[in-house]
Design an enzyme around this catalytic site. Sequence first.
Site, PDB file in Angstrom:
ATOM      1  N   GLY A  66      23.796   0.876  28.750  1.00  0.00           N
ATOM      2  CA  GLY A  66      23.077  -0.301  28.235  1.00  0.00           C
ATOM      3  C   GLY A  66      23.859  -1.587  28.444  1.00  0.00           C
ATOM      4  O   GLY A  66      23.292  -2.591  28.910  1.00  0.00           O
ATOM      5  N   ASN A 112      22.475   7.605  23.641  1.00  0.00           N
ATOM      6  CA  ASN A 112      23.069   8.835  24.165  1.00  0.00           C
ATOM      7  C   ASN A 112      22.192  10.054  23.874  1.00  0.00           C
ATOM      8  O   ASN A 112      21.504  10.110  22.861  1.00  0.00           O
ATOM      9  CB  ASN A 112      24.488   9.027  23.634  1.00  0.00           C
ATOM     10  CG  ASN A 112      24.644   8.574  22.210  1.00  0.00           C
ATOM     11  OD1 ASN A 112      23.872   7.752  21.730  1.00  0.00           O
ATOM     12  ND2 ASN A 112      25.605   9.124  21.515  1.00  0.00           N
ATOM     13  N   LYS A 156      16.206  12.070  38.865  1.00  0.00           N
ATOM     14  CA  LYS A 156      17.512  11.742  38.285  1.00  0.00           C
ATOM     15  C   LYS A 156      18.351  13.017  38.106  1.00  0.00           C
ATOM     16  O   LYS A 156      19.513  13.079  38.500  1.00  0.00           O
ATOM     17  CB  LYS A 156      17.302  11.024  36.953  1.00  0.00           C
ATOM     18  CG  LYS A 156      18.516  10.893  36.088  1.00  0.00           C
ATOM     19  CD  LYS A 156      19.488   9.852  36.594  1.00  0.00           C
ATOM     20  CE  LYS A 156      20.779   9.925  35.841  1.00  0.00           C
ATOM     21  NZ  LYS A 156      21.523   8.748  35.734  1.00  0.00           N
ATOM     22  N   ASN A 167      21.840  14.017  40.389  1.00  0.00           N
ATOM     23  CA  ASN A 167      23.142  14.370  39.805  1.00  0.00           C
ATOM     24  C   ASN A 167      23.528  15.809  40.130  1.00  0.00           C
ATOM     25  O   ASN A 167      24.698  16.104  40.349  1.00  0.00           O
ATOM     26  CB  ASN A 167      23.134  14.123  38.292  1.00  0.00           C
ATOM     27  CG  ASN A 167      23.414  12.657  37.979  1.00  0.00           C
ATOM     28  OD1 ASN A 167      23.830  11.906  38.852  1.00  0.00           O
ATOM     29  ND2 ASN A 167      23.184  12.250  36.745  1.00  0.00           N
ATOM     30  N   PHE A 207      22.746  17.447  42.859  1.00  0.00           N
ATOM     31  CA  PHE A 207      23.198  17.459  44.256  1.00  0.00           C
ATOM     32  C   PHE A 207      24.624  16.922  44.371  1.00  0.00           C
ATOM     33  O   PHE A 207      25.460  17.469  45.089  1.00  0.00           O
ATOM     34  CB  PHE A 207      22.263  16.614  45.133  1.00  0.00           C
ATOM     35  CG  PHE A 207      21.148  17.405  45.761  1.00  0.00           C
ATOM     36  CD1 PHE A 207      20.269  18.143  44.979  1.00  0.00           C
ATOM     37  CD2 PHE A 207      20.970  17.417  47.134  1.00  0.00           C
ATOM     38  CE1 PHE A 207      19.238  18.878  45.550  1.00  0.00           C
ATOM     39  CE2 PHE A 207      19.944  18.152  47.720  1.00  0.00           C
ATOM     40  CZ  PHE A 207      19.083  18.879  46.931  1.00  0.00           C
ATOM     41  N   CYS A 257      27.314  12.778  32.512  1.00  0.00           N
ATOM     42  CA  CYS A 257      26.022  13.169  33.099  1.00  0.00           C
ATOM     43  C   CYS A 257      25.989  14.513  33.820  1.00  0.00           C
ATOM     44  O   CYS A 257      25.062  15.288  33.607  1.00  0.00           O
ATOM     45  CB  CYS A 257      25.555  12.090  34.062  1.00  0.00           C
ATOM     46  SG  CYS A 257      24.855  10.692  33.184  1.00  0.00           S
TER      47      CYS A 257
HETATM   48  C1  UDX Z   1      24.161   6.898  28.675  1.00  0.00           C
HETATM   49  C2  UDX Z   1      22.763   7.409  28.808  1.00  0.00           C
HETATM   50  O1  UDX Z   1      21.909   6.614  28.105  1.00  0.00           O
HETATM   51  C3  UDX Z   1      22.767   8.849  28.541  1.00  0.00           C
HETATM   52  O2  UDX Z   1      21.535   9.390  28.690  1.00  0.00           O
HETATM   53  C4  UDX Z   1      23.672   9.428  29.543  1.00  0.00           C
HETATM   54  O3  UDX Z   1      23.621  10.761  29.632  1.00  0.00           O
HETATM   55  C5  UDX Z   1      25.028   9.012  29.202  1.00  0.00           C
HETATM   56  O4  UDX Z   1      25.041   7.703  29.409  1.00  0.00           O
HETATM   57  P1  UDX Z   1      25.940   5.817  27.433  1.00  0.00           P
HETATM   58  O5  UDX Z   1      25.566   4.393  27.522  1.00  0.00           O
HETATM   59  O6  UDX Z   1      26.968   6.287  28.403  1.00  0.00           O
HETATM   60  O7  UDX Z   1      24.650   6.695  27.521  1.00  0.00           O
HETATM   61  O8  UDX Z   1      26.312   6.330  25.996  1.00  0.00           O
HETATM   62  P2  UDX Z   1      27.154   5.622  24.898  1.00  0.00           P
HETATM   63  O9  UDX Z   1      28.253   4.837  25.519  1.00  0.00           O
HETATM   64  O10 UDX Z   1      27.447   6.675  23.907  1.00  0.00           O
HETATM   65  O11 UDX Z   1      26.137   4.546  24.269  1.00  0.00           O
HETATM   66  C6  UDX Z   1      25.000   4.850  23.544  1.00  0.00           C
HETATM   67  C7  UDX Z   1      24.863   3.819  22.423  1.00  0.00           C
HETATM   68  O12 UDX Z   1      23.610   4.005  21.768  1.00  0.00           O
HETATM   69  C8  UDX Z   1      25.936   3.921  21.333  1.00  0.00           C
HETATM   70  O13 UDX Z   1      26.612   2.694  21.215  1.00  0.00           O
HETATM   71  C9  UDX Z   1      25.151   4.257  20.059  1.00  0.00           C
HETATM   72  O14 UDX Z   1      25.688   3.655  18.900  1.00  0.00           O
HETATM   73  C10 UDX Z   1      23.787   3.695  20.405  1.00  0.00           C
HETATM   74  N1  UDX Z   1      22.678   4.265  19.615  1.00  0.00           N
HETATM   75  C11 UDX Z   1      22.510   5.598  19.525  1.00  0.00           C
HETATM   76  C12 UDX Z   1      21.778   3.409  18.999  1.00  0.00           C
HETATM   77  O15 UDX Z   1      21.929   2.187  19.037  1.00  0.00           O
HETATM   78  N2  UDX Z   1      20.726   3.947  18.316  1.00  0.00           N
HETATM   79  C13 UDX Z   1      20.544   5.278  18.192  1.00  0.00           C
HETATM   80  O16 UDX Z   1      19.582   5.711  17.546  1.00  0.00           O
HETATM   81  C14 UDX Z   1      21.470   6.131  18.813  1.00  0.00           C
HETATM   82  C1  UDX Z   2      27.412   9.876  37.903  1.00  0.00           C
HETATM   83  C2  UDX Z   2      26.514   9.532  39.104  1.00  0.00           C
HETATM   84  O1  UDX Z   2      27.328   9.220  40.247  1.00  0.00           O
HETATM   85  C3  UDX Z   2      25.603   8.394  38.766  1.00  0.00           C
HETATM   86  O2  UDX Z   2      24.733   8.115  39.843  1.00  0.00           O
HETATM   87  C4  UDX Z   2      24.831   8.838  37.544  1.00  0.00           C
HETATM   88  O3  UDX Z   2      23.809   8.038  37.233  1.00  0.00           O
HETATM   89  C5  UDX Z   2      25.775   9.046  36.391  1.00  0.00           C
HETATM   90  O4  UDX Z   2      26.640  10.107  36.750  1.00  0.00           O
HETATM   91  P1  UDX Z   2      29.673   8.955  36.911  1.00  0.00           P
HETATM   92  O5  UDX Z   2      29.666  10.236  36.139  1.00  0.00           O
HETATM   93  O6  UDX Z   2      29.871   7.685  36.171  1.00  0.00           O
HETATM   94  O7  UDX Z   2      28.309   8.797  37.707  1.00  0.00           O
HETATM   95  O8  UDX Z   2      30.820   9.018  38.032  1.00  0.00           O
HETATM   96  P2  UDX Z   2      30.944   9.718  39.467  1.00  0.00           P
HETATM   97  O9  UDX Z   2      31.576   8.747  40.374  1.00  0.00           O
HETATM   98  O10 UDX Z   2      29.685  10.321  39.908  1.00  0.00           O
HETATM   99  O11 UDX Z   2      32.020  10.860  39.190  1.00  0.00           O
HETATM  100  C6  UDX Z   2      31.718  11.999  38.415  1.00  0.00           C
HETATM  101  C7  UDX Z   2      32.869  12.981  38.467  1.00  0.00           C
HETATM  102  O12 UDX Z   2      32.989  13.557  39.763  1.00  0.00           O
HETATM  103  C8  UDX Z   2      34.245  12.363  38.175  1.00  0.00           C
HETATM  104  O13 UDX Z   2      34.983  13.237  37.352  1.00  0.00           O
HETATM  105  C9  UDX Z   2      34.893  12.232  39.542  1.00  0.00           C
HETATM  106  O14 UDX Z   2      36.295  12.261  39.499  1.00  0.00           O
HETATM  107  C10 UDX Z   2      34.327  13.449  40.240  1.00  0.00           C
HETATM  108  N1  UDX Z   2      34.311  13.325  41.709  1.00  0.00           N
HETATM  109  C11 UDX Z   2      33.533  12.385  42.310  1.00  0.00           C
HETATM  110  C12 UDX Z   2      35.086  14.203  42.486  1.00  0.00           C
HETATM  111  O15 UDX Z   2      35.791  15.074  41.965  1.00  0.00           O
HETATM  112  N2  UDX Z   2      35.022  14.075  43.846  1.00  0.00           N
HETATM  113  C13 UDX Z   2      34.254  13.148  44.476  1.00  0.00           C
HETATM  114  O16 UDX Z   2      34.254  13.115  45.716  1.00  0.00           O
HETATM  115  C14 UDX Z   2      33.488  12.269  43.682  1.00  0.00           C
END
Ligand code: UDX
Ligand code: UDX
Length: 479
Positions: A20, A97, A228, A232, A234, A284
């Site tokens: 967000g 989340n 989506k 992920n 793949f 994710c």
């Molecule tokens: C995101 C995606 O939205 C989630 O689906 C994905 O799998 C992980 O990444 P992310 O932004 O990374 O979530 O999560 P986080 O950093 O935990 O932030 C979520 C926020 O939502 C928190 O700050 C939490 O306080 C807030 N929240 C949660 C609300 O404001 N209202 C709620 O009811 C629940």
């Molecule tokens: C992932 C997806 O890339 C993004 O598109 C999705 O929406 C959210 O999830 P993120 O988890 O933030 O993003 O990071 P990413 O760069 O994908 O890395 C995920 C994990 O794979 C990390 O632990 C990274 O170290 C690992 N990784 C990535 C490897 O081990 N090797 C690689 O070549 C690439």
Amino acid sequence: MQKVLDSNIRICCIGAGYVGGPSMVVIADKCPEILVNVVDINPDRIKNWNDEEYKEIPIFEPNLLPLLKRTRGKNLFFSTDVHQEISLADIIFICVNTPTKQIGVGAGRASNLQWLELCAREIATHAKGNTIVVEKSTVPVKTAEVIKDILITETINNISKEKKYFSVLSNPEFLSEGNAIKDLQDPDRILIGGDNINAIDKLSSIYEHWVPKDKIIKTNLWSSELSKLTANAFLAQRISSINSISALCEITGADIKEVSKAIGGDKRIGNKFISSGPGFGGSCFKKDLLNLTYLCEYYGLSEVALYWNQVLEINNWQQKRISKVVIEKLFRNISGKKIAIFGFAFKADTNDTRESPSINICMDLINEGAVLKIHDPKVKEIEIQKAFEDFLENNKELKNNKKLIDLRKVWNYYDSIYDASKNVDAILILTEWSNYKTISWEEIYKVMRKPAWVFDTRLVTNPDEVKKNGIKLWVLGQG
Ligand code: UDX
Ligand code: UDX
């Protein structure tokens, strides 16, 4: 005081987290005439986003700060006024989340949609007029149906005179942490799923401020949600594939770096996401694979479920085998030995530790009796402690291990890699932070206990540099 801007679009984003926060900062920056309000139920998070000195911003992302400084207080606002902002918004992004369920049906596999459902109910109650609800959180396929059901029930039961109309869209986020701002500013594609063409066009018009139209893909709701999960799955599959080969390289004398380069030169394979490492982490990949396998099993596709589950199995195996290598090399005994851990974030350039391979690997080593000296340039001490406590909470049999009862006695936090290395038998590199690439191994060797080992699971060291200083080196995929 919020300005009235020259636009008929007002956005509310629920959830000021890793998705967000950066997503809304970029929208506000690219669309100065649109008012963007980010709300969160966590007052500390909001307070930190509003920190005047910009020192407590809750997430670390390269290039986030300059954009935040440009937009905050102009057309971007952070608050806890969830109800008010819902009631004023034309478009509501749900970015809360959705962790894996810990109890009940589908525990350990299905997503916990409790927060998402709560948001839908809040929106149903407080929204006014026409509202577009955008599902951005990663969700299992058909989650939009849950949101729709809740919103429609409210529309039918609403006894007040004022009519409410909702359109639900799926607009999954593909940003990768550490690269989030670049991914948002220059996305490969934008995906919008839905069945109301006016709503789709309205959301599309926001992205069209900076994304070429041909990169905006419009699909039905379920295709968008499934795309989506599939994307992920793949990506995760590529990492498990290369990691499986890394073990074979170590035995046969092949070099995983050379193999990655050689196969990545084939355009059909491509050179991205084939870097071997300690296994994938992040919020994710694991969750989405679990969702996918759960979904397949639910629909009776057990072979498909087994196929994708194997990607996860290899990921667990890769993490386990790293701790085994460390134990083996340190004379099959690490009890009482000090080991430095370089890197706790799940990848470089983020302070996020969710599902970081470091958690499992550190816990394995602690469980074998090692004392850890942990360094990470961005992850705070309190976050590491919390990650360990959460791990133990979910691993009941380890929780009873006496060594783990007072966690604070088996690990320490260090700001300096030099101090972290003092008197250790080994250094284990688990995150590819750039400052680990330029370590002065001569200095480090002097303060380590001998024989001194370095285990490089991210292929960031220069082997000749390390070895010439007398250090014994093990590199993942090279041996
Ligand atoms: C995101 C995606 O939205 C989630 O689906 C994905 O799998 C992980 O990444 P992310 O932004 O990374 O979530 O999560 P986080 O950093 O935990 O932030 C979520 C926020 O939502 C928190 O700050 C939490 O306080 C807030 N929240 C949660 C609300 O404001 N209202 C709620 O009811 C629940
Ligand atoms: C992932 C997806 O890339 C993004 O598109 C999705 O929406 C959210 O999830 P993120 O988890 O933030 O993003 O990071 P990413 O760069 O994908 O890395 C995920 C994990 O794979 C990390 O632990 C990274 O170290 C690992 N990784 C990535 C490897 O081990 N090797 C690689 O070549 C690439």
